[in-house]
Design a protein around this motif. Structure first.
Motif, short mmCIF file in Angstrom:
data_model
loop_
_atom_site.label_atom_id
_atom_site.label_comp_id
_atom_site.label_asym_id
_atom_site.label_seq_id
_atom_site.Cartn_x
_atom_site.Cartn_y
_atom_site.Cartn_z
N ASP A 1 0.83 -1.19 0.00
CA ASP A 1 0.00 0.00 0.00
C ASP A 1 0.87 1.24 0.00
OD1 ASP A 1 -2.49 -1.36 0.13
OD2 ASP A 1 -2.15 -1.74 2.26
N SER B 1 -4.48 4.47 -5.19
CA SER B 1 -5.67 3.61 -5.11
C SER B 1 -6.79 4.09 -6.02
CB SER B 1 -6.17 3.53 -3.67
OG SER B 1 -6.51 4.83 -3.20
N THR C 1 -1.06 -7.92 0.67
CA THR C 1 -1.98 -6.80 0.47
C THR C 1 -1.29 -5.75 -0.41
OG1 THR C 1 -1.19 -5.70 2.48
CG2 THR C 1 -3.09 -7.16 2.70
N GLY C 2 -2.07 -4.75 -0.83
CA GLY C 2 -1.50 -3.69 -1.67
C GLY C 2 -2.06 -3.77 -3.07
N THR C 3 -1.18 -3.69 -4.07
CA THR C 3 -1.57 -3.69 -5.48
C THR C 3 -0.88 -4.82 -6.22
OG1 THR C 3 -1.88 -1.29 -5.48
CG2 THR C 3 -1.60 -2.35 -7.62
N GLN D 1 -5.72 -4.38 -4.86
CA GLN D 1 -6.12 -3.66 -6.06
C GLN D 1 -5.41 -4.31 -7.25
OE1 GLN D 1 -5.98 0.93 -7.75
NE2 GLN D 1 -4.36 0.23 -6.43
#
Length: 493
Positions: free
Chosen positions: A358, A363, A395-397, A480
């Motif tokens: 993140d 986002s 988590t994150g992208t 994402q």
């Protein structure tokens, strides 16, 4: 050539760098055989002699001629090639270090060097002169560029000081002349920077070759542990890929490295120790030594034409603690050499993936937005690896990127199976976002990879069923998902 190429017992137990137990035992003892060598070779040789006698006896029982029995005896007496096929083993290092006592120990057991090893020894020994010539040539090129640059600066100053032509539009003509000379000067300054980088890289190649010596054979360096710690093979050491994928560095020309004494500065770096109760971690000196040995064997086998690039790329992949030192600036010099090495690799068009934490990617991205991947960004061509990370809680992208300038650094990694690709351009790579969504699944990661078209969305036209239906796998909404494509050269500006 003496010796028969065959699969020998120690060949089936190599570590991740291809070092089998016999090669390790021979390499880490500077001269003569060791109890480990004796324990490996004596029972094996006794078994070979027993098999020879049994085969000859069976032939005689079957009525074989004396000539046939002699052929079997000659075959066994010819001996065996010590190293596995197409690899460099203990004989290579014994001959490179001129360890005649060790060579004699192998001959006692009728073990011989392969033709590849004999050729590789000659190539590596002659490399010192080759690298020195390359460095001297790079220095001469810099001197020529500097001389030309001085001339261009002088002409620019003269153009600025000169009065404009008296004809109509003379001021504009003068200004256009100044702009042309300024642009020519800027081109030469860029060229000088590139040539100066070539000098430092060539200096590192010379230093690497000169540093290969008996001191590299110390067991604590090979095994990667401080003296006195228990011996744990480096075969279990992880690649630094996951850590590098999550960290984006910001490089600039201020981080320029100095190749001549880089090895000493690298060995002086203090890596964070292992957590209390955990297995010991390799020392920096050991990481440098193993990367040197990897680069030397790659060069000797003619897989690379320089030492320095294979060395820095291997070292960069070998321990995630180096990434932390690069972020803090302590290993910025190493990062500069890694960028130089990656930039010199051939460009590759490939779809690659990454999971970034993140905050690295906005986002609120939408189709048509731009995104920049900085230099040394680590990505993988293995989409299954990314899905495993997502399933494990990442988590994150999640990025799925079609790159036209990916640098294939995977073959220098301690774990080539990760199929790593790296961004080599110092300015990074500019992307255009094609699609975003909240969450992902194997369907979105894998689709389109078997379609020869580079058009995004082409995989939606034929909806071929997957072997495992997408509905059978629980999608992940924690991340994402961004699909992007590298911009064409003419569109980057």
């Amino acid at each position: 050539a003496r010796g028969t190429e065959s699969l020998l017992p120690w060949h089936v137990l190599p570590d991740s760098d291809g070092w089998d137990p016999l090669t390790v035992a021979a390499f880490t003892k500077a001269g003569g055989s060791t109890p480990v060598l004796e324990a490996l070779l004596k029972p094996w040789r006794e078994e070979m002699d027993r098999q020879q006698q049994q085969e000859i006896q069976d032939l005689k029982v079957a009525g074989a001629t004396e000539q046939q029995c002699k052929a079997v005896e000659d075959r066994f007496n010819k001996g065996f090639i010590l190293a596995p096929s197409q690899t460099l083993g203990a004989y290579f290092w014994a001959q490179f270090f001129e360890d005649h006592e060790l060579e004699g120990s192998f001959l006692v057991y009728k073990l011989h060097a392969s033709p590849l090893e004999k050729e590789a020894v000659g190539r590596l020994k002659a490399a010192g002169k080759v690298f020195e010539t390359a460095r001297d040539s790079a220095v001469a090129e810099v001197e020529a560029v500097v001389t030309k640059e001085a001339e261009l600066r002088q002409k620019l100053q003269e153009a600025i000081a000169a009065p404009p032509p008296e004809e109509e539009g003379g001021e504009q003509t003068k200004q256009l002349g100044i702009e042309a000379r300024t642009k020519e000067l800027e081109t030469h300054v860029t060229n000088r920077t590139r040539q100066e980088a070539n000098v430092e890289c060539a200096e590192l190649g010379v230093a690497l070759h000169a540093s290969l010596g008996q001191q590299d054979r110390r067991p604590e360096l090979f095994w990667g542990l401080p003296k006195g710690d228990r011996v744990v093979s480096m075969v279990l050491r992880p690649s630094s890929f996951a850590a590098r994928m999550k960290t984006w560095l910001r490089l600039d020309d201020q981080n320029k490295g100095q190749g001549k004494d880089l090895l000493q500065r690298l060995c002086a770096l203090k890596l964070p120790p292992a957590p209390s109760g955990a297995a010991p971690l390799p020392t920096m000196e050991s990481l440098v030594t193993r990367a040197k040995l990897f680069a030397a064997t790659e060069y000797a086998k003619q897989k690379v034409d320089k030492l320095w690039d294979a060395f820095v790329l291997r070292l960069w992949s070998s321990d995630e603690r180096l990434q932390a030192l690069a972020v803090s600036g302590e290993a910025a010099e190493l990062a500069w050499f890694v960028q130089q090495a990656a930039e010199r690799l051939p460009k590759e068009t490939v779809t690659v993936f990454a999971v970034v934490p993140d905050g690295r990617v906005r986002s609120d991205l939408h189709a048509g937005d731009n995104l920049v991947l900085p230099a040394l960004s680590a990505l993988t061509a293995d989409s299954g690896m990314i899905w495993r990370m997502v399933e494990a809680g990442a988590t994150g992208t999640v990025l799925k990127v079609h790159l036209r300038s990916a640098r294939p650094t995977w073959r220098f990694s301690v774990c080539p199976e990760e199929q790593e690709r790296m961004i080599g351009d110092l300015a990074g790579v500019k992307l255009v976002v094609r699609r975003t969504r909240n969450g992902t699944s194997p369907h979105f990661l894998f689709r389109g990879q078997d379609i020869p078209s580079r058009t995004f969305g082409s995989s939606q036209v034929p909806q071929f069923p997957l072997v495992v239906p997408d509905a059978a796998v629980q999608p992940c909404s924690r991340v994402q998902f961004v699909e992007a494509e590298e911009l064409d050269e003419e569109k980057r500006d």
